[in-house]
Design a protein around this motif. Structure first.
Motif, PDB file in Angstrom:
ATOM      1  N   GLU A 190      14.495 -18.884   6.565  1.00  0.00           N
ATOM      2  CA  GLU A 190      15.442 -18.723   5.588  1.00  0.00           C
ATOM      3  C   GLU A 190      15.444 -20.542   4.987  1.00  0.00           C
ATOM      4  O   GLU A 190      15.831 -20.616   3.726  1.00  0.00           O
ATOM      5  CB  GLU A 190      16.627 -18.478   5.991  1.00  0.00           C
ATOM      6  CG  GLU A 190      16.787 -17.077   6.057  1.00  0.00           C
ATOM      7  CD  GLU A 190      16.592 -16.702   7.803  1.00  0.00           C
ATOM      8  OE1 GLU A 190      16.603 -15.624   8.346  1.00  0.00           O
ATOM      9  OE2 GLU A 190      16.455 -17.768   8.570  1.00  0.00           O
ATOM     10  N   ASP A 191      15.356 -21.385   5.745  1.00  0.00           N
ATOM     11  CA  ASP A 191      15.380 -22.768   5.388  1.00  0.00           C
ATOM     12  C   ASP A 191      14.400 -23.073   4.280  1.00  0.00           C
ATOM     13  O   ASP A 191      14.607 -23.914   3.455  1.00  0.00           O
ATOM     14  CB  ASP A 191      15.133 -23.525   6.430  1.00  0.00           C
ATOM     15  CG  ASP A 191      16.356 -23.445   7.616  1.00  0.00           C
ATOM     16  OD1 ASP A 191      17.448 -22.830   7.145  1.00  0.00           O
ATOM     17  OD2 ASP A 191      16.207 -24.026   8.686  1.00  0.00           O
ATOM     18  N   TYR A 192      13.382 -22.471   4.385  1.00  0.00           N
ATOM     19  CA  TYR A 192      12.347 -22.556   3.224  1.00  0.00           C
ATOM     20  C   TYR A 192      12.853 -22.291   1.980  1.00  0.00           C
ATOM     21  O   TYR A 192      12.285 -23.084   0.820  1.00  0.00           O
ATOM     22  CB  TYR A 192      11.097 -21.663   3.390  1.00  0.00           C
ATOM     23  CG  TYR A 192      10.021 -22.059   2.394  1.00  0.00           C
ATOM     24  CD1 TYR A 192       8.936 -22.643   2.599  1.00  0.00           C
ATOM     25  CD2 TYR A 192       9.827 -21.073   1.459  1.00  0.00           C
ATOM     26  CE1 TYR A 192       7.889 -22.987   1.778  1.00  0.00           C
ATOM     27  CE2 TYR A 192       8.833 -21.168   0.485  1.00  0.00           C
ATOM     28  CZ  TYR A 192       7.812 -22.195   0.761  1.00  0.00           C
ATOM     29  OH  TYR A 192       6.629 -22.446  -0.177  1.00  0.00           O
ATOM     30  N   TYR A 193      13.886 -21.491   1.883  1.00  0.00           N
ATOM     31  CA  TYR A 193      14.300 -21.100   0.567  1.00  0.00           C
ATOM     32  C   TYR A 193      15.561 -21.786  -0.166  1.00  0.00           C
ATOM     33  O   TYR A 193      16.229 -21.210  -1.086  1.00  0.00           O
ATOM     34  CB  TYR A 193      14.255 -19.455   0.399  1.00  0.00           C
ATOM     35  CG  TYR A 193      13.322 -18.986   0.836  1.00  0.00           C
ATOM     36  CD1 TYR A 193      12.514 -18.343  -0.267  1.00  0.00           C
ATOM     37  CD2 TYR A 193      12.671 -18.391   2.075  1.00  0.00           C
ATOM     38  CE1 TYR A 193      11.259 -17.795   0.002  1.00  0.00           C
ATOM     39  CE2 TYR A 193      11.709 -17.674   2.308  1.00  0.00           C
ATOM     40  CZ  TYR A 193      10.669 -17.307   1.173  1.00  0.00           C
ATOM     41  OH  TYR A 193       9.712 -16.974   1.478  1.00  0.00           O
ATOM     42  N   PRO A 208      -1.133 -16.484  -4.826  1.00  0.00           N
ATOM     43  CA  PRO A 208      -0.773 -15.315  -3.704  1.00  0.00           C
ATOM     44  C   PRO A 208      -0.159 -16.002  -2.381  1.00  0.00           C
ATOM     45  O   PRO A 208       0.278 -15.185  -1.496  1.00  0.00           O
ATOM     46  CB  PRO A 208      -2.268 -14.889  -3.390  1.00  0.00           C
ATOM     47  CG  PRO A 208      -3.166 -15.703  -3.842  1.00  0.00           C
ATOM     48  CD  PRO A 208      -2.658 -16.579  -5.095  1.00  0.00           C
ATOM     49  N   TRP A 209      -0.519 -17.388  -2.385  1.00  0.00           N
ATOM     50  CA  TRP A 209       0.108 -17.851  -0.812  1.00  0.00           C
ATOM     51  C   TRP A 209       1.456 -18.567  -0.957  1.00  0.00           C
ATOM     52  O   TRP A 209       1.997 -18.697  -0.088  1.00  0.00           O
ATOM     53  CB  TRP A 209      -0.779 -19.050  -0.403  1.00  0.00           C
ATOM     54  CG  TRP A 209      -0.924 -20.086  -1.520  1.00  0.00           C
ATOM     55  CD1 TRP A 209      -0.063 -20.890  -1.977  1.00  0.00           C
ATOM     56  CD2 TRP A 209      -1.752 -20.293  -2.647  1.00  0.00           C
ATOM     57  NE1 TRP A 209      -0.284 -21.736  -2.981  1.00  0.00           N
ATOM     58  CE2 TRP A 209      -1.427 -21.324  -3.335  1.00  0.00           C
ATOM     59  CE3 TRP A 209      -2.998 -19.371  -2.939  1.00  0.00           C
ATOM     60  CZ2 TRP A 209      -2.222 -21.782  -4.355  1.00  0.00           C
ATOM     61  CZ3 TRP A 209      -3.757 -19.744  -4.145  1.00  0.00           C
ATOM     62  CH2 TRP A 209      -3.307 -21.236  -4.928  1.00  0.00           C
ATOM     63  N   ILE A 210       2.031 -18.176  -2.216  1.00  0.00           N
ATOM     64  CA  ILE A 210       3.528 -18.687  -2.459  1.00  0.00           C
ATOM     65  C   ILE A 210       4.384 -18.093  -0.974  1.00  0.00           C
ATOM     66  O   ILE A 210       4.575 -17.072  -0.813  1.00  0.00           O
ATOM     67  CB  ILE A 210       4.305 -18.177  -3.644  1.00  0.00           C
ATOM     68  CG1 ILE A 210       5.524 -19.316  -3.763  1.00  0.00           C
ATOM     69  CG2 ILE A 210       4.454 -16.762  -3.773  1.00  0.00           C
ATOM     70  CD1 ILE A 210       5.938 -19.182  -5.381  1.00  0.00           C
ATOM     71  N   GLY A 211       5.320 -19.045  -0.595  1.00  0.00           N
ATOM     72  CA  GLY A 211       6.154 -18.543   0.812  1.00  0.00           C
ATOM     73  C   GLY A 211       5.184 -18.538   1.845  1.00  0.00           C
ATOM     74  O   GLY A 211       5.961 -18.335   2.963  1.00  0.00           O
ATOM     75  N   GLY A 212       4.025 -18.950   1.845  1.00  0.00           N
ATOM     76  CA  GLY A 212       3.143 -19.161   3.168  1.00  0.00           C
ATOM     77  C   GLY A 212       2.594 -17.713   3.538  1.00  0.00           C
ATOM     78  O   GLY A 212       2.259 -17.684   4.798  1.00  0.00           O
ATOM     79  N   LYS A 213       2.914 -16.846   2.596  1.00  0.00           N
ATOM     80  CA  LYS A 213       2.120 -15.363   3.183  1.00  0.00           C
ATOM     81  C   LYS A 213       1.344 -15.024   1.971  1.00  0.00           C
ATOM     82  O   LYS A 213       1.718 -15.219   0.771  1.00  0.00           O
ATOM     83  CB  LYS A 213       3.533 -14.469   3.304  1.00  0.00           C
ATOM     84  CG  LYS A 213       4.267 -14.624   4.247  1.00  0.00           C
ATOM     85  CD  LYS A 213       5.704 -13.702   4.278  1.00  0.00           C
ATOM     86  CE  LYS A 213       6.232 -13.903   2.955  1.00  0.00           C
ATOM     87  NZ  LYS A 213       7.509 -13.010   3.052  1.00  0.00           N
ATOM     88  N   GLN A 214       0.157 -14.194   2.232  1.00  0.00           N
ATOM     89  CA  GLN A 214      -0.621 -13.513   1.282  1.00  0.00           C
ATOM     90  C   GLN A 214      -0.252 -12.149   1.425  1.00  0.00           C
ATOM     91  O   GLN A 214      -0.728 -11.544   2.619  1.00  0.00           O
ATOM     92  CB  GLN A 214      -2.130 -13.758   1.672  1.00  0.00           C
ATOM     93  CG  GLN A 214      -2.672 -15.366   1.231  1.00  0.00           C
ATOM     94  CD  GLN A 214      -3.966 -15.518   1.228  1.00  0.00           C
ATOM     95  OE1 GLN A 214      -4.673 -14.834   2.303  1.00  0.00           O
ATOM     96  NE2 GLN A 214      -4.712 -16.041   0.022  1.00  0.00           N
ATOM     97  N   ALA A 215      -0.071 -11.547   0.462  1.00  0.00           N
ATOM     98  CA  ALA A 215       0.517 -10.055   0.560  1.00  0.00           C
ATOM     99  C   ALA A 215      -0.786  -9.202   0.652  1.00  0.00           C
ATOM    100  O   ALA A 215      -1.698  -9.353  -0.131  1.00  0.00           O
ATOM    101  CB  ALA A 215       1.313  -9.624  -0.734  1.00  0.00           C
TER     102      ALA A 215
END
Length: 288
Positions: free
Chosen positions: A189-192, A15-22
């Motif tokens: 955006e750099d993360y992706y 759930p933490w992918i991308g640094g966020k928990q929805a």
């Protein structure tokens, strides 16, 4: 008639992918009351937290531009036992982590199960789920096996795509569609890598303004986002969530976000109907 209801307790694979928990319950509570009878479409699939925890809809589709992620979901759905066998004796080792990181960078699409196992291990054992640096925390792969089984079952009626968001939205759009979108946030955006760049925020806004279906969009609260969507017929709600990555050094830290939609999310779901009918709930709208 749509298939059986989804579970309220399925945990996302990461759930933490991308640094966020929805905050998936907050999101689902803002869906239109007839979302089960609509075609439900997630444009930026990520950890699929919302899909996994909402009731099934008549048709469902999920998309992500990250081929590592999409292959993992396909293997979870189609070959879960083989995937678990690959993960059964994985060690929590920095050397192994660096090895699979190099292997993923080179690509090995000829063996999709091995590819999926490598990506799953990389995310599970990395710091913050970012897939870049070894986390050094004890994590058991076997503890995830019941989750893999539950997710495999939940994905049985779901179409899984790997394409640019513009093509996907145009393919899925229609009066009976409900889109949920959780795109990369402004200044992240750099993360992706090359999968999503600053101009894509504007491209996404243009697409949504022309959409036939209903849509709900999660974003970071910033001037760019508010300016893009402050147009007639659009609702912008400001919310706060716990900033999980900051809790270690700043307990109680919150992150400001917005929910943006082309319908009024203050009309509650059927299980919250008052005796007088649909009762509006409080929303912190900053534009409508």
């Amino acid at each position: 008639m749509y298939p059986e209801k989804g579970s309220d307790i399925i945990q996302p694979l990461f759930p933490w992918i991308g640094g966020k928990q929805a905050l998936y319950r907050m999101i689902i509570d803002r869906f239109p009351s007839d979302y089960r009878e609509r075609k439900y479409v997630e444009v930026f699939g990520g950890g699929a937290s919302v899909l996994l925890n909402k009731d099934r809809s008549v048709r469902e589709a999920i998309n992500d531009r990250n081929s590592n992620l999409v292959n993992l979901y396909r293997m979870v759905r189609e070959r879960p036992l083989e995937l678990q066998d690959r993960l059964r004796y994985v060690l929590n080792s920095r050397e192994d982590f660096d090895t699979i990181k190099r292997r993923l960078a080179q690509g090995h699409n000829k063996d999709p199960v091995k590819w999926a196992a490598d990506f799953f291990q990389l995310i599970k054992q990395s710091y913050g789920g970012g897939g870049t640096s070894f986390g050094g925390s004890p994590r058991s792969m076997r503890a995830a096996f019941p989750i893999i089984d539950a997710v495999a079952e939940r994905l049985q009626y779901v179409v899984i795509e790997n394409m640019d968001f513009e093509r996907f939205i145009k393919n899925q759009d229609g009066p009976g569609t409900l889109f949920y979108l959780d795109p990369p946030y402004v200044l992240t955006e750099d993360y992706y890598g090359k999968l999503f760049g600053p101009p894509d925020h504007f491209r996404l806004a243009d697409l949504l303004m022309e959409a036939q279906g209903l849509w709900l969009l999660s974003y970071n609260y910033c001037d760019t986002v508010v300016a893009l969507y402050s147009v007639p017929g659009i609702y912008i709600e400001k919310v706060e969530r716990i900033n999980n990555l900051a809790q270690r050094y700043d307990p109680g830290a919150v992150y400001e976000e917005v929910f943006i939609s082309n319908y009024d999310t203050s009309i509650v779901l059927p299980d919250q109907i008052s005796l007088t009918g649909y009762a509006p709930v409080e929303r912190n709208f900053i534009w409508k």
